[in-house]
Structures are given as C-alpha cells and as structure tokens.
Design a protein around this motif. Structure first.
Motif, mmCIF file in Angstrom:
data_model
loop_
_atom_site.group_PDB
_atom_site.id
_atom_site.type_symbol
_atom_site.label_atom_id
_atom_site.label_comp_id
_atom_site.label_asym_id
_atom_site.label_seq_id
_atom_site.Cartn_x
_atom_site.Cartn_y
_atom_site.Cartn_z
ATOM 1 N N VAL A 21 13.240 -7.631 -3.834
ATOM 2 C CA VAL A 21 11.788 -7.446 -3.773
ATOM 3 C C VAL A 21 11.380 -6.683 -2.511
ATOM 4 O O VAL A 21 11.842 -6.999 -1.404
ATOM 5 C CB VAL A 21 11.055 -8.806 -3.799
ATOM 6 N N ASP A 22 10.531 -5.669 -2.688
ATOM 7 C CA ASP A 22 9.855 -4.991 -1.592
ATOM 8 C C ASP A 22 8.361 -5.286 -1.691
ATOM 9 O O ASP A 22 7.862 -5.641 -2.770
ATOM 10 C CB ASP A 22 10.093 -3.483 -1.642
ATOM 11 N N ASN A 23 7.652 -5.099 -0.573
ATOM 12 C CA ASN A 23 6.225 -5.403 -0.531
ATOM 13 C C ASN A 23 5.424 -4.220 0.000
ATOM 14 O O ASN A 23 5.905 -3.463 0.860
ATOM 15 C CB ASN A 23 5.966 -6.624 0.365
ATOM 16 N N ALA A 24 4.204 -4.074 -0.500
ATOM 17 C CA ALA A 24 3.250 -3.078 0.003
ATOM 18 C C ALA A 24 1.874 -3.745 0.064
ATOM 19 O O ALA A 24 1.502 -4.496 -0.839
ATOM 20 C CB ALA A 24 3.219 -1.858 -0.906
ATOM 21 N N SER A 25 1.107 -3.442 1.135
ATOM 22 C CA SER A 25 -0.186 -4.101 1.333
ATOM 23 C C SER A 25 -1.362 -3.305 0.789
ATOM 24 O O SER A 25 -2.494 -3.795 0.784
ATOM 25 C CB SER A 25 -0.406 -4.377 2.830
ATOM 26 N N ASP A 26 -1.112 -2.082 0.340
ATOM 27 C CA ASP A 26 -2.179 -1.302 -0.296
ATOM 28 C C ASP A 26 -1.566 -0.227 -1.181
ATOM 29 O O ASP A 26 -0.346 -0.028 -1.209
ATOM 30 C CB ASP A 26 -3.108 -0.669 0.752
ATOM 31 N N GLY A 27 -2.429 0.495 -1.893
ATOM 32 C CA GLY A 27 -1.974 1.472 -2.871
ATOM 33 C C GLY A 27 -1.216 2.642 -2.271
ATOM 34 O O GLY A 27 -0.209 3.094 -2.833
ATOM 35 N N GLN A 28 -1.674 3.158 -1.136
ATOM 36 C CA GLN A 28 -1.010 4.312 -0.528
ATOM 37 C C GLN A 28 0.403 3.964 -0.061
ATOM 38 O O GLN A 28 1.334 4.754 -0.193
ATOM 39 C CB GLN A 28 -1.855 4.846 0.633
ATOM 40 N N GLU A 29 0.560 2.767 0.518
ATOM 41 C CA GLU A 29 1.896 2.331 0.924
ATOM 42 C C GLU A 29 2.806 2.192 -0.294
ATOM 43 O O GLU A 29 3.997 2.540 -0.242
ATOM 44 C CB GLU A 29 1.807 1.002 1.674
ATOM 45 N N ALA A 30 2.239 1.719 -1.397
ATOM 46 C CA ALA A 30 3.014 1.585 -2.631
ATOM 47 C C ALA A 30 3.495 2.936 -3.142
ATOM 48 O O ALA A 30 4.662 3.107 -3.515
ATOM 49 C CB ALA A 30 2.178 0.879 -3.694
ATOM 50 N N VAL A 31 2.594 3.913 -3.153
ATOM 51 C CA VAL A 31 2.963 5.261 -3.614
ATOM 52 C C VAL A 31 4.045 5.861 -2.727
ATOM 53 O O VAL A 31 4.989 6.506 -3.193
ATOM 54 C CB VAL A 31 1.720 6.160 -3.670
ATOM 55 N N SER A 32 3.924 5.637 -1.421
ATOM 56 C CA SER A 32 4.926 6.150 -0.490
ATOM 57 C C SER A 32 6.305 5.556 -0.777
ATOM 58 O O SER A 32 7.322 6.258 -0.753
ATOM 59 C CB SER A 32 4.500 5.825 0.943
ATOM 60 N N LEU A 33 6.335 4.254 -1.076
ATOM 61 C CA LEU A 33 7.613 3.601 -1.388
ATOM 62 C C LEU A 33 8.200 4.086 -2.711
ATOM 63 O O LEU A 33 9.411 4.313 -2.820
ATOM 64 C CB LEU A 33 7.423 2.082 -1.424
ATOM 65 N N THR A 34 7.350 4.244 -3.737
ATOM 66 C CA THR A 34 7.861 4.679 -5.053
ATOM 67 C C THR A 34 8.331 6.130 -5.038
ATOM 68 O O THR A 34 9.149 6.528 -5.871
ATOM 69 C CB THR A 34 6.788 4.497 -6.145
ATOM 70 N N ASP A 35 7.807 6.917 -4.097
ATOM 71 C CA ASP A 35 8.288 8.302 -3.968
ATOM 72 C C ASP A 35 9.693 8.347 -3.371
ATOM 73 O O ASP A 35 10.446 9.285 -3.628
ATOM 74 C CB ASP A 35 7.335 9.112 -3.082
ATOM 75 N N LYS A 36 10.058 7.332 -2.614
ATOM 76 C CA LYS A 36 11.343 7.327 -1.920
ATOM 77 C C LYS A 36 12.448 6.654 -2.735
ATOM 78 O O LYS A 36 13.622 6.992 -2.582
ATOM 79 C CB LYS A 36 11.205 6.602 -0.577
ATOM 80 N N GLN A 37 12.100 5.677 -3.567
ATOM 81 C CA GLN A 37 13.123 4.967 -4.323
ATOM 82 C C GLN A 37 12.592 4.513 -5.675
ATOM 83 O O GLN A 37 11.378 4.523 -5.912
ATOM 84 C CB GLN A 37 13.646 3.760 -3.535
ATOM 85 N N ASN A 38 13.519 4.135 -6.507
ATOM 86 C CA ASN A 38 13.171 3.770 -7.881
ATOM 87 C C ASN A 38 13.038 2.252 -8.008
ATOM 88 O O ASN A 38 13.898 1.499 -7.567
ATOM 89 C CB ASN A 38 14.268 4.263 -8.834
ATOM 90 N N TYR A 39 11.940 1.815 -8.627
ATOM 91 C CA TYR A 39 11.719 0.386 -8.897
ATOM 92 C C TYR A 39 11.718 0.159 -10.403
ATOM 93 O O TYR A 39 11.177 0.962 -11.171
ATOM 94 C CB TYR A 39 10.391 -0.081 -8.300
ATOM 95 N N ASP A 40 12.310 -0.959 -10.805
ATOM 96 C CA ASP A 40 12.336 -1.300 -12.224
ATOM 97 C C ASP A 40 10.996 -1.871 -12.677
ATOM 98 O O ASP A 40 10.620 -1.723 -13.843
ATOM 99 C CB ASP A 40 13.443 -2.326 -12.503
ATOM 100 N N MET A 41 10.283 -2.526 -11.740
ATOM 101 C CA MET A 41 9.043 -3.202 -12.117
ATOM 102 C C MET A 41 8.094 -3.253 -10.923
ATOM 103 O O MET A 41 8.530 -3.383 -9.780
ATOM 104 C CB MET A 41 9.363 -4.623 -12.615
ATOM 105 N N LEU A 42 6.804 -3.122 -11.197
ATOM 106 C CA LEU A 42 5.767 -3.234 -10.175
ATOM 107 C C LEU A 42 4.754 -4.284 -10.571
ATOM 108 O O LEU A 42 4.315 -4.326 -11.729
ATOM 109 C CB LEU A 42 5.030 -1.896 -9.987
ATOM 110 N N PHE A 43 4.365 -5.137 -9.591
ATOM 111 C CA PHE A 43 3.203 -6.013 -9.738
ATOM 112 C C PHE A 43 2.095 -5.402 -8.875
ATOM 113 O O PHE A 43 2.251 -5.312 -7.650
ATOM 114 C CB PHE A 43 3.521 -7.437 -9.266
ATOM 115 N N LEU A 44 1.006 -4.959 -9.502
ATOM 116 C CA LEU A 44 -0.057 -4.235 -8.807
ATOM 117 C C LEU A 44 -1.363 -5.013 -8.827
ATOM 118 O O LEU A 44 -1.862 -5.385 -9.901
ATOM 119 C CB LEU A 44 -0.295 -2.873 -9.487
#
Length: 474
Positions: free
Chosen positions: A30-53
């Motif tokens: 599990v990785d964590n992001a505190s807002d939408g922009q941080e989430a987008v930055s993380l998904t651009d760098k690596q692949n996630y199987d599932m997101l809880f938004l």
C-alpha cells in the motif's frame, strides 16, 4: 493481473491510515497520497493494480484523478470513496470507469468483501483473455481407436492417474496424441472445473518463455508496458501443460524445478514471491534419458516430472487404428463441404495400413483432409495416394518385383502351389517338377513361415529319407 499493489488517496489522515492498515493486514502493498495531485504524480511513476479515491480533496478531486488514471492505465481498478454520496455522483463515477462507489464510514469487513469480488472479477478477466486467444485452437479432445488398440492400456490408466496431483510426463513421437492424453487426464480429474492452461515450450525464446510462464512486472523489459500474469498464475488451482518440455533452457529448467518443489516463484522483474497450486503435465518427443546424458536436461527435474510416466505408441505400432482413423477423418472433413468423396476402398485402406506414418495421427488426419478437398471421385483409391505419400499399390500375387531374390520368388511359388493343392505336397511336387523330398527339405528351411499359411506340411509325403536337394531351375 491479480490485485497486489494499492494506492489509497484521501485528505483525511485518520481515514487514510485506517484503510491503509486494513489493506496491509490482508497482505497488500500500500502507498498513500493526501490529495489528487500527489496521487497523479505517483501513478505517473509506477503502476497500481487498484486505487481507493476520496471524492472531495483539495487541489484535485477524485473524479479528476479517475479520468487521468483511466487515460494511462485502463486496467487499474478504481473505487471512489465519499461521505457525501449521491445517486448522480455514483452514476458519473461508473461512467468514467470506476469499479465501485462506497460511502464513508465503512467497515473492514466491507472492504475485505469488496477486495474478494475484485480479485474474482480480475481472475475471470485474465482467464477470458487467455481462452479468447485460444479460440483458433484445433485440438482433438477424444481418441479414435480400434477395440483391440494398444492405446486401451494408456486410456485405462487415465482415470486412475487423473485423481492424483502428481506430475505426469507423457512421451511419444510427434503427432501421436500426447496433448489429447493430457487433456483427458485433466477432464477426468477433480481439477476439471479449474483452468487447463497450455504453453508450447518449443515455440518461444528463453526470455519470452520465462515471461509466459512466470509473468512480468511493468517495466521489467522493453515493451513491458503493463504487469502481466504468467501461465502458472492463470493455472492456479488447475492444470498446466508444458508441451515439448525438452526444449527449455537450463535457466528455465531451474525455475521450473523450484515451482515443482516449493510451489512458488517470482515474476520477471518482481521481488514478491507468489504461491501457486498447479498440477504439471509435461510432454516430449525426445528421449530425456539421452538428453540428460548430453547435459541438455536436468536429471532432478526429470525425476520431478516423471512421477507418473505415460508412453504413447506410434501409429505404426498400432496399425489396427489406421482404418478406424481414416474412416473417422473422412466423415469429419466431408461434412459441410461440397465433395463427391463418400467412402474409402479396401485397397486404399490396405495401402494406408502398410504405410509407416512418420507423422503419426496428425499425418493421416492431414492426408484425409487433403483428399476430401482434392479428389474428384466417390471412392478413395490407393492410386490417389501415390503423389501424396510414399505409398505403393499392393503388389498382385502373381507379379514379380525388382529387388526380390531368387529364393524369395521360389519360396512364394512353393507356398502358392501348396495353397492351390490344399497342402498336398506330392501333388505340389508334381506341379513344380521336383521330387517330394526336395520339396520337404525346402519347407524345412522355411519352417518359420509355415504358421502364416495354416498348412499341414506333413500331408502327402510318405518318404522321409534325405536326398540331395534339387534346384527349381534344373
């Protein structure tokens, strides 16, 4: 693609920590992001199987993140979370690609049930992709054999060996039906409701075969744009057929040995160890004993695979099956096409039975298929095979053939004359213009062939004394 790596996106520290801890306890990364922009930055760098938004967050809301993620990774499962649920926002989220929509607060039990549904759905998607890719497969799934066939010994053991999880090694020449035996074992096993996955080990290079068997992570090599499940994961709970196992490299052999011994492996480019429950059936058309002596095949892997050995005899050793196969394939291939061909003549069957079939069942299948297309006749004759196979028309009994020895011709003449006289040697000797004693001496030389003619060679000769043997060409 199973669910392994999850990103939790929520501006509420308490909610984010609660969900992350619950997911980690269930074995997810599990990785964590505190807002939408941080989430987008993380998904651009690596692949996630599932997101809880989370739906409402500062800088970028959940809907915007959903749109961005679905543009770059359509296979990622996205679940929207919100405390401000409404029918309208739920419909919009589903239209934009969300898998589900949950209302805060939620319990750990609800999350675990949701994850179970997601895993089952993903497994169905992966299996469906595999089977859709195999729709053009033309594998016969049943044996066509004569009642006296040697194959009955093989088939009688199929049900017994099917009940075990033990590995099976099927050996036989190319085209004998090894894959059909494998499928029959699977069909009669308790795993027949689970996947039956096949991989042709001879058709792929080492690197491609490694990826096919064990899967790969995103970015593991050039062109690996997405994480991909391997055949072992697809076959989990079921059966994996390793066709032409003798063709795999030493590197792949070592990895296969580990799976057989420990039931675990890692994907190419991955670090997480995956556990599987798979029954292995392997086939080969080579002598693995010789391959071991040449250091081309690991002896320890051979022992692991050869728990239950199966030998499929070549067609030339079960010629009784040839007429049955020829008739079966004729009926099969003439159905649905405009062909005048209706039956196979006895002479044609005799010619087929005499042929050694180096390509085995596959060769006779292709021959009959070709005949239904190319032959403009109601009856299939032996002459039709002359340009298709190295099959000669059966020689007439009164014809001589170049290559026969004088003794062969003499022997044939003796037996045909005895057949005509009903086994009376005195009368046969008169016709052949030799003495009865000469005929008896020659028959003694041919003694090993007498049983094939069913003659009473002692009838009609009453003088047992020895004489000098005469030649038929005196």
């Amino acid at each position: 693609m199973s669910i392994e790596k999850i990103l939790v996106v929520d501006d509420d520290d308490l909610s984010r920590g609660y969900l992350s801890e619950a997911l980690q306890r269930n074995g997810y990364s599990v990785d964590n992001a505190s807002d939408g922009q941080e989430a987008v930055s993380l998904t651009d760098k690596q692949n996630y199987d599932m997101l809880f938004l989370d739906m409402r967050m500062p800088r970028m809301g959940g809907m915007k993140v959903l749109e961005r993620v679905k543009k770059t990774s359509k296979e990622t499962t996205v679940v929207i979370m919100t405390a401000y649920g409404s029918i309208e926002s739920a419909v919009e989220a589903m239209q934009k690609g969300a898998y589900d929509y949950i209302i805060k607060p939620f319990s750990v039990d609800n999350i675990e049930l949701l994850l179970k549904r997601v895993q089952e759905r993903q497994k169905l998607i992966d299996e469906n992709k595999y089977w859709r890719s195999k729709l053009d497969s033309n594998v016969e799934n049943e044996f066509v054999i004569d009642k006296q066939s040697k194959m009955f010994g093989v088939l009688n053991n199929v049900k017994r060996m099917a009940q075990s999880k033990a590995s099976v090694l099927i050996q036989g020449e190319s085209g004998t039906g090894k894959e059909i035996v494998a499928h029959s074992i699977y069909t009669h096993s308790q795993r027949n409701s689970k996947p039956f996955i096949k991989v042709n080990c001879a058709a792929l290079s080492e690197s491609l075969l490694e990826s096919e068997l064990f899967g790969h992570e995103k970015g593991a090599f050039t062109g690996a744009d997405l994480k991909r499940m391997g055949r072992f994961e697809l076959a989990n709970g079921g059966t994996l057929l390793l066709d032409e196992i003798s063709e795999v490299s030493p590197k792949i052999q070592a990895k296969l040995l580990r799976v057989l011994e420990q039931e675990e492996f890692e994907r190419v480019g991955g670090v997480k160890t995956l556990k599987v429950d798979v029954r292995i059936i392997a086939t080969t058309n080579r002598d693995l004993g010789q391959e071991i002596e040449k250091n081309n095949f690991r002896q320890d892997l051979y022992f692991r695979l050869n728990v239950i050995p199966v030998i499929v005899p070549p067609l030339r050793e079960r010629r009784e099956d040839i007429p049955v196969l020829a008739e079966y394939f004729l009926e099969k291939f003439k159905t649905g096409i405009n062909t005048p061909l209706k039956r196979i003549s006895k002479e044609a069957i005799d010619a087929l039975v005499q042929y050694d079939w180096p390509g085995n069942v596959r060769e006779i299948k292709n021959l009959i298929h070709r005949c239904t297309v190319m032959i403009d006749s109601e009856v299939l004759l032996s002459e039709h095979f002359e340009n298709m196979l190295n099959v000669q028309k059966p020689r007439k009994t009164n014809e001589l053939s170049v290559g026969q020895t004088i003794e062969d011709v003499e022997k044939e003449l003796i037996y045909k004359t005895l057949e005509k006289t009903g086994g009376n040697k005195t009368r046969a000797a008169e016709i052949l213009d030799v003495t009865p004693r000469t005929l008896r001496n020659k028959l003694s030389r041919y003694k090993e062939l007498q049983s094939g003619f069913g003659l009473n060679i002692e009838a009609g000769i009453d003088d047992g004394s020895n004489v000098v043997e005469e030649s038929f060409s005196h």
